[in-house]
Scaffold this motif. Structure first.
Motif, mmCIF file in Angstrom:
data_model
loop_
_atom_site.group_PDB
_atom_site.id
_atom_site.type_symbol
_atom_site.label_atom_id
_atom_site.label_comp_id
_atom_site.label_asym_id
_atom_site.label_seq_id
_atom_site.Cartn_x
_atom_site.Cartn_y
_atom_site.Cartn_z
ATOM 1 N N ARG A 112 44.135 8.703 16.302
ATOM 2 C CA ARG A 112 42.724 8.747 16.723
ATOM 3 C C ARG A 112 42.249 7.364 17.175
ATOM 4 O O ARG A 112 41.590 7.238 18.207
ATOM 5 C CB ARG A 112 41.844 9.282 15.594
ATOM 6 N N GLU A 113 42.566 6.334 16.411
ATOM 7 C CA GLU A 113 42.162 4.970 16.789
ATOM 8 C C GLU A 113 42.822 4.559 18.108
ATOM 9 O O GLU A 113 42.204 3.880 18.926
ATOM 10 C CB GLU A 113 42.519 3.972 15.691
ATOM 11 N N ALA A 114 44.067 4.976 18.315
ATOM 12 C CA ALA A 114 44.764 4.636 19.565
ATOM 13 C C ALA A 114 44.104 5.323 20.751
ATOM 14 O O ALA A 114 43.953 4.723 21.826
ATOM 15 C CB ALA A 114 46.239 5.028 19.468
ATOM 16 N N VAL A 115 43.692 6.575 20.578
ATOM 17 C CA VAL A 115 43.009 7.287 21.662
ATOM 18 C C VAL A 115 41.689 6.578 21.999
ATOM 19 O O VAL A 115 41.379 6.369 23.180
ATOM 20 C CB VAL A 115 42.770 8.775 21.297
ATOM 21 N N VAL A 116 40.931 6.199 20.980
ATOM 22 C CA VAL A 116 39.676 5.479 21.215
ATOM 23 C C VAL A 116 39.963 4.176 21.969
ATOM 24 O O VAL A 116 39.291 3.852 22.960
ATOM 25 C CB VAL A 116 38.930 5.203 19.890
ATOM 26 N N ALA A 117 40.977 3.434 21.523
ATOM 27 C CA ALA A 117 41.323 2.165 22.190
ATOM 28 C C ALA A 117 41.751 2.414 23.638
ATOM 29 O O ALA A 117 41.383 1.650 24.538
ATOM 30 C CB ALA A 117 42.420 1.445 21.407
ATOM 31 N N GLU A 118 42.532 3.468 23.859
ATOM 32 C CA GLU A 118 42.953 3.792 25.229
ATOM 33 C C GLU A 118 41.757 4.127 26.116
ATOM 34 O O GLU A 118 41.666 3.667 27.246
ATOM 35 C CB GLU A 118 43.952 4.960 25.227
ATOM 36 N N ARG A 119 40.836 4.929 25.605
ATOM 37 C CA ARG A 119 39.659 5.286 26.398
ATOM 38 C C ARG A 119 38.807 4.047 26.678
ATOM 39 O O ARG A 119 38.292 3.889 27.788
ATOM 40 C CB ARG A 119 38.831 6.360 25.689
ATOM 41 N N GLU A 120 38.678 3.167 25.691
ATOM 42 C CA GLU A 120 37.883 1.944 25.886
ATOM 43 C C GLU A 120 38.502 1.041 26.945
ATOM 44 O O GLU A 120 37.794 0.289 27.603
ATOM 45 C CB GLU A 120 37.722 1.172 24.574
#
Length: 189
Positions: free
Chosen positions: A71-79
């Motif tokens: 989940r944190e990786a997805v947020v970082a990718e979107r950011e």
């Protein structure tokens, strides 16, 4: 002359350093990864005869932590601008499935901007400080390993090239870890 006349003005406290949402997401990912690494090390089975189901409970706990990392990786990718299509491809699912699965993580209350709330700012700064301290500790370890390989270069001439390569790699890793720590400190040493 009164005491009020003697009082010097209180200097304004400096504006707290604020991370961009992109940097905040990377710090959050790094912290979650560090917590996962600690949990993995804590989970190494050392009991000769564990209680029934302990190993499975431990594995499931680690799986939940790994879900947090994803989940944190997805947020970082979107950011950082990664599209839902690219995220879906990386996850082996469609763009729409990726969007449905992680949209609330990206746009939920935990990813809302921190605004001017001093408590939230301090909390995020605390996370950045923890990751920064971790990076500096990692840099120190790489420096020690690099120094050991330098010593081995002269102690074992037949393996000097290999030891030099390892020393250089660890020296570069230490430099990279310190650079990352400096980023989290706003470039201030």
């Amino acid at each position: 002359m009164t005491n009020a006349d003697d009082a010097s003005p209180i200097p304004a406290s400096p504006e707290p350093h604020r991370l961009s949402p992109r940097d905040e997401s990377r710090v959050a990912l790094a912290l979650t990864l560090r917590q996962l690494a600690d949990a993995v090390l804590d989970s190494v089975p050392v009991e000769p005869d564990p209680t029934p189901s302990d190993l499975l409970r431990t594995a499931l706990k680690l799986q939940r932590r790994m879900d947090d990392v994803v989940r944190e990786a997805v947020v970082a990718e979107r950011e950082r601008g990664t599209t839902w299509n690219q995220i879906g491809d990386a996850a082996g699912i469609t763009r729409q499935s990726a969007h449905e699965k992680w949209y609330s993580d990206v746009h939920g209350p935990t990813s809302a901007p921190i605004g001017d709330d001093p408590l939230l700012i301090e909390t995020h700064r605390g996370h950045a400080d923890a990751v920064r301290a971790n990076r500096l500790a990692i840099a120190a370890i790489h420096d020690e390993i690099s120094a050991l390989y330098d010593e081995l270069t002269t102690a074992e001439p037949s393996l000097a090239d290999e030891h030099h390569t390892q020393s250089t790699w660890h020296h570069n890793a230490a430099t990279q870890a310190r650079s990352y720590a400096d980023l989290l400190n706003g470039g201030k040493s």
